[in-house]
Scaffold this motif. Structure first.
Motif: not given
Length: 232
Positions: A106-133
Motif C-alpha cells: 500500500h505504500a504507493r497507493t497511500a502516497v498517491e491518495a494523500a497527495r490528492e488532498t494534502h501536501k506530502v513530504l518525505l522525511i527520513t534520517k540516515g546516510d545521505l547517499l544511501d537514502q537518495e539511492r
C-alpha cells in the motif's frame, strides 16, 4: 472551516519500503562469523550497545552499523579478530548498501491518495547517499512536494520542516513505524503522529505509545486515507 491537517510527512525505512530485515540478515551473518567467541544473544547485546554509543559519531545508517560490527568484533575477540572476518563484515556492509528497494504493501497507493488532498513530504534520517539511492530506486520520488534527509528527528526539526514547506507542525501529520522518531517528536512539535507498526523495528527506536489526542495508530498504510478523512 479549514482542514485540521494540510500536510502529511512520510517516514521512509520500514514505512514505505523494507529496511530492517537487511540489518537482521547481516546480524545473523555476523553471529556466524563470531560463533567461536560468543553466543548470538550476547553478541546482539554488545552490538546494540556499540550502536548506541556510536550514534553521536556515525549517525544512523548502514555505514555506522558496519563500523559498530567491526568494533564489536574487536571487543568480543579481545583484539584477535582476523583480517578475513573484518573483510567479510566490510563486504556485508557494501551488500547492504546495494540491496534492492522493496516497497511495503500500500505504500504507493497511500502516497498517491494523500497527495490528492494534502501536501506530502518525505522525511527520513540516515546516510545521505544511501537514502537518495533508495528514494530514486523506489519510484516514489516524483510524488513528494519536498524531501528532507536529516541526521536526527526531533520536535525542533519537525517544526522547522513543516513551517518551511507548509502551514506549520500544528497542521501536519507524520506517518511512520517508529514511535521514538516519527510520532513522539512530531506530537511534541504540536502536530499529529500516526504510528504504523512494522514486524521488525530496531531496538533503539522502541518507545511506549503516548496517551495523547493527536496520536493515532493504523494497522498499515491502507488505513491512512480513512485517518485523513477523520482529521478533516
Amino acid at each position: 472551516m479549514p482542514q485540521s491537517v494540510t500536510t502529511v510527512g512520510f517516514d521512509a525505512d520500514d514505512t514505505l519500503w523494507h529496511n530492517e530485515r537487511y540489518f537482521q540478515l547481516t546480524q545473523e551473518r555476523f553471529a556466524g562469523l563470531l560463533a567461536d567467541f560468543t553466543d548470538p544473544e550476547s553478541l546482539t547485546a554488545r552490538l546494540e550497545a556499540a550502536e548506541r554509543r556510536n550514534l553521536g559519531h556515525y549517525g544512523f545508517g548502514i555505514k555506522g552499523f558496519t563500523l559498530s560490527m567491526i568494533e564489536t568484533a574487536i571487543e568480543v575477540t579481545g583484539g584477535r579478530v582476523s583480517a578475513r572476518v573484518i573483510s567479510e563484515l566490510l563486504a556485508a556492509g557494501r551488500e547492504m548498501l546495494e540491496h534492492p528497494v522493496d516497497l511495503l504493501p500500500h505504500a504507493r497507493t497511500a502516497v498517491e491518495a494523500a497527495r490528492e488532498t494534502h501536501k506530502v513530504l518525505l522525511i527520513t534520517k540516515g546516510d545521505l547517499l544511501d537514502q537518495e539511492r533508495k528514494l530514486a530506486q523506489s519510484g516514489l520520488g516524483e510524488l513528494f512536494d519536498g524531501v528532507e534527509i536529516v541526521s536526527e528527528k526531533s520536535d525542533a526539526v519537525y517544526a522547522e520542516i513543516f513551517t518551511r514547506h507548509a502551514d506549520g507542525a500544528a497542521r501536519g501529520l507524520m506517518v511512520g513505524n517508529s514511535l521514538r522518531s516519527d510520532v513522539l517528536p512530531m506530537i511534541a512539535a504540536g502536530g499529529w503522529g500516526a504510528y504504523v507498526p512494522h514486524d521488525l523495528t530496531w531496538a533503539v527506536e522502541h518507545a511506549e505509545p503516548p496517551e495523547h489526542p493527536r496520536f493515532a495508530e493504523i494497522r498499515d498504510l491502507a488505513g491512512l486515507s480513512a485517518l485523513l478523512d477523520r482529521l478533516g
